[in-house]
Write an enzyme that holds these catalytic residues in place. Structure first.
Site, PDB file in Angstrom:
ATOM      1  NE  ARG A  86      43.556  54.099  45.297  1.00 57.40           N
ATOM      2  CZ  ARG A  86      42.392  53.958  44.666  1.00 57.40           C
ATOM      3  NH1 ARG A  86      41.511  53.092  45.083  1.00 57.40           N
ATOM      4  NH2 ARG A  86      42.124  54.702  43.618  1.00 57.40           N
TER       5      ARG A  86
ATOM      6  CD  GLU B  80      34.207  54.719  32.106  1.00 54.67           C
ATOM      7  OE1 GLU B  80      34.673  54.627  33.252  1.00 54.67           O
ATOM      8  OE2 GLU B  80      32.990  54.705  31.849  1.00 54.67           O
TER       9      GLU B  80
HETATM   10  P1  AMP Z   1      41.607  49.475  35.925  1.00 55.86           P
HETATM   11  O1  AMP Z   1      42.751  49.994  35.075  1.00 55.86           O
HETATM   12  O2  AMP Z   1      40.273  49.722  35.297  1.00 55.86           O
HETATM   13  O3  AMP Z   1      41.790  48.018  36.298  1.00 55.86           O
HETATM   14  O4  AMP Z   1      41.582  50.331  37.260  1.00 55.86           O
HETATM   15  C1  AMP Z   1      42.633  50.191  38.110  1.00 55.86           C
HETATM   16  C2  AMP Z   1      42.820  51.310  39.125  1.00 55.86           C
HETATM   17  O5  AMP Z   1      41.705  52.189  39.271  1.00 55.86           O
HETATM   18  C3  AMP Z   1      43.053  50.626  40.443  1.00 55.86           C
HETATM   19  O6  AMP Z   1      44.404  50.817  40.780  1.00 55.86           O
HETATM   20  C4  AMP Z   1      42.114  51.284  41.412  1.00 55.86           C
HETATM   21  O7  AMP Z   1      42.891  52.008  42.325  1.00 55.86           O
HETATM   22  C5  AMP Z   1      41.225  52.215  40.614  1.00 55.86           C
HETATM   23  N1  AMP Z   1      39.803  51.773  40.569  1.00 55.86           N
HETATM   24  C6  AMP Z   1      39.096  51.353  39.482  1.00 55.86           C
HETATM   25  N2  AMP Z   1      37.826  51.048  39.788  1.00 55.86           N
HETATM   26  C7  AMP Z   1      37.701  51.252  41.123  1.00 55.86           C
HETATM   27  C8  AMP Z   1      36.619  51.083  42.062  1.00 55.86           C
HETATM   28  N3  AMP Z   1      35.390  50.657  41.692  1.00 55.86           N
HETATM   29  N4  AMP Z   1      36.855  51.380  43.357  1.00 55.86           N
HETATM   30  C9  AMP Z   1      38.074  51.816  43.759  1.00 55.86           C
HETATM   31  N5  AMP Z   1      39.127  51.991  42.931  1.00 55.86           N
HETATM   32  C10 AMP Z   1      38.958  51.720  41.616  1.00 55.86           C
END
Ligand code: AMP
Length: 184
Positions: free
Chosen positions: A67, A104
């Site tokens: 994205r 996770e």
């Molecule tokens: P993180 O590494 O945990 O910061 O997650 C980053 C990626 O996961 C982002 O590029 C988002 O596209 C996706 N992502 C994580 N949590 C969400 C959420 N609650 N809603 C939509 N996309 C999410």
């Protein structure tokens, strides 16, 4: 309309307890798309690299698969800059450097083409959303390995309660998001 009103929340996707922030409704609406792209691009018009004075301003936009590509390329186009994709493993055809990071459940990896960024070049890192910050942290460390200078990490959405924004700030990164949602 404010930018957050274009984002749809889908509860319990992809698993129970997750509030999925869906950007497809924002992309679908020309005003939402414009607010997101210009909201980030406008902050950086002044520090765009000028080929004539060689002042060493912002030289490239970097987006994280997938994205981050949607917003990052449009922002690069608006700023008259090139775009560099950080891709999932095995997708980039040339020589790469990469960085593994924990999710996770399990782990993932992002890769960058060797030579895409010149040492010392100033870049803007873009993704749609920052949650725990694991993905963005891996991107920052990979860009630093390539000796890029990260001007800012920009997100359309931040979920500050999940700690990612703080995690990047602890790496001395400037972080900016266009909107925030409390909780997860
Ligand atoms: P993180 O590494 O945990 O910061 O997650 C980053 C990626 O996961 C982002 O590029 C988002 O596209 C996706 N992502 C994580 N949590 C969400 C959420 N609650 N809603 C939509 N996309 C999410």
């Amino acid at each position: 309309m404010s930018l957050d009103s274009f984002i749809r929340t889908i509860p319990d996707h992809p698993k129970p307890g997750i509030q999925f922030r869906d950007i497809t409704t924002l992309l679908l609406d020309p005003e939402g798309l414009r607010l997101a792209v210009d909201g980030i691009a406008d902050r950086h018009r002044h520090d765009r690299h000028d080929r004539h004075d060689r002042s060493g301003g912002l030289g490239l936009v970097v987006g994280i698969e997938a994205r981050g590509f949607i917003f990052g390329t449009a922002i690069a186009y608006q700023l008259g800059l090139g775009f560099v994709p950080l891709r999932k493993p095995g997708k980039l055809p040339g020589e790469t450097i990469g960085r593994d990071f924990d999710l996770e459940y399990g782990s993932d990896r992002i890769e960058l083409h060797v030579g895409a960024i010149a040492p010392g070049q100033k870049v803007l890192l873009v993704d749609d959303l920052i949650a725990t910050g694991g993905t963005a942290e891996a991107a920052v460390l990979l860009l630093r390995e390539a000796q890029a200078e990260i001007v800012e990490c920009a997100f359309v959405i931040a979920l500050p309660d999940l700690g990612g924004v703080k995690r990047l700030e602890q790496l001395d990164c400037k972080v900016h998001s266009l909107c925030e949602f409390a909780g997860d």
